[in-house]
Design a protein around this motif. Sequence first.
Motif, mmCIF file in Angstrom:
data_model
loop_
_atom_site.group_PDB
_atom_site.id
_atom_site.type_symbol
_atom_site.label_atom_id
_atom_site.label_comp_id
_atom_site.label_asym_id
_atom_site.label_seq_id
_atom_site.Cartn_x
_atom_site.Cartn_y
_atom_site.Cartn_z
ATOM 1 N N VAL A 233 40.966 38.001 45.385
ATOM 2 C CA VAL A 233 43.195 37.499 45.549
ATOM 3 C C VAL A 233 43.463 37.857 44.306
ATOM 4 N N LEU A 234 42.494 38.353 43.289
ATOM 5 C CA LEU A 234 43.188 39.049 42.151
ATOM 6 C C LEU A 234 43.841 40.504 42.640
ATOM 7 N N LEU A 235 42.480 41.109 42.976
ATOM 8 C CA LEU A 235 43.472 42.894 43.444
ATOM 9 C C LEU A 235 44.908 43.298 44.188
ATOM 10 N N SER A 236 44.639 41.660 44.950
ATOM 11 C CA SER A 236 46.052 41.961 45.630
ATOM 12 C C SER A 236 46.745 41.725 44.731
ATOM 13 N N ARG A 237 46.246 40.108 43.899
ATOM 14 C CA ARG A 237 47.706 40.345 42.902
ATOM 15 C C ARG A 237 48.459 41.759 42.075
ATOM 16 N N VAL A 238 47.093 42.504 41.925
ATOM 17 C CA VAL A 238 47.645 43.897 40.632
ATOM 18 C C VAL A 238 48.608 44.182 41.964
ATOM 19 N N TYR A 239 48.227 44.750 42.637
ATOM 20 C CA TYR A 239 49.065 45.707 44.014
ATOM 21 C C TYR A 239 50.036 45.535 44.387
ATOM 22 N N LEU A 240 50.700 44.105 44.473
ATOM 23 C CA LEU A 240 51.927 43.078 44.565
ATOM 24 C C LEU A 240 52.373 43.611 43.579
#
Length: 295
Positions: A233-240
């Motif tokens: 989920v943290l990586l998803s936020r970084v991509y966002l």
Amino acid sequence: MKKIKYIALGAFATLLSSCGNDWLDLQSSTAIETDGSLTELRDFEFVLNGAYSSMQSSSYYGADMFCYGDLRGDDMKSYKSSSTNVSFYTFKYNKTNGPSGFWGMYYGIGKNLNILFRDIEKIKLVPDREITTPKLEKLTEQEYYNDLKGEALAIRALLLFDMTRIYGYPYLKDNGASLGVPIIEGLSTIDSKPTRNTVAQCYTKIIDDLTQSISLLGEKFNKGKINKWGAMVLLSRVYLYKGENANALKMAGDAITGAEKNKYALWTNEDYPTAWGEDASASKPGEVLFEIVNL
């Protein structure tokens, strides 16, 4: 009378110094000797405990990380001129009164993590041997090793992500060409003078650390510690934040699907009023993929 008092105090001090005080020599989880201090897997867990503990500081997730964003936006107002964080609200800070606590957290925790990364590579494993962790879990040495290293990578990525957002321009402003913060991977000394990396370089490092951590972390709920789903989920936020929306959506979807298979579940409308006051557990983790446990 004073003379007698001083003699008595002196005798008391001598008595204390002559008594056995080994119970005072407790190993610190936030201050680590730089050479040869980490020799067993559980030593690395103690270092991670220190990192998590430091993250609850008022200079980080205990207060300032939230205040910094909200007070500089439209969500909160600092109504006292003497408030600790009034400079965030008024934008009246400079190189001498700026939010330096974030730097202390990043490089203080980061220093210990870099010692961990150096020493954990020296551990000789018996991969299939089953051991009992300090949390009384039964894992193989390889599983325990992977989880510890995965946690450390995820924490380092979170620290760098936060620092890049605070001290660098948004990635999409100029595709990361502007300056972010120094990336520190080795062991620093008092004479170290690192230069700032670009925002793009910081994001590359964040994504590399999180991608590697996801391949190592376990899937089970681990109270107060990050697991595979939290890192995803943290990586998803970084991509966002980087503008890679397709990657952000896929990573978030994969995290939700995997988490649901491990008893995680979205709170219902009825759950919300009381869910925040409940203690998440392995049997009922709810939506809590990762939390800082404040003690």
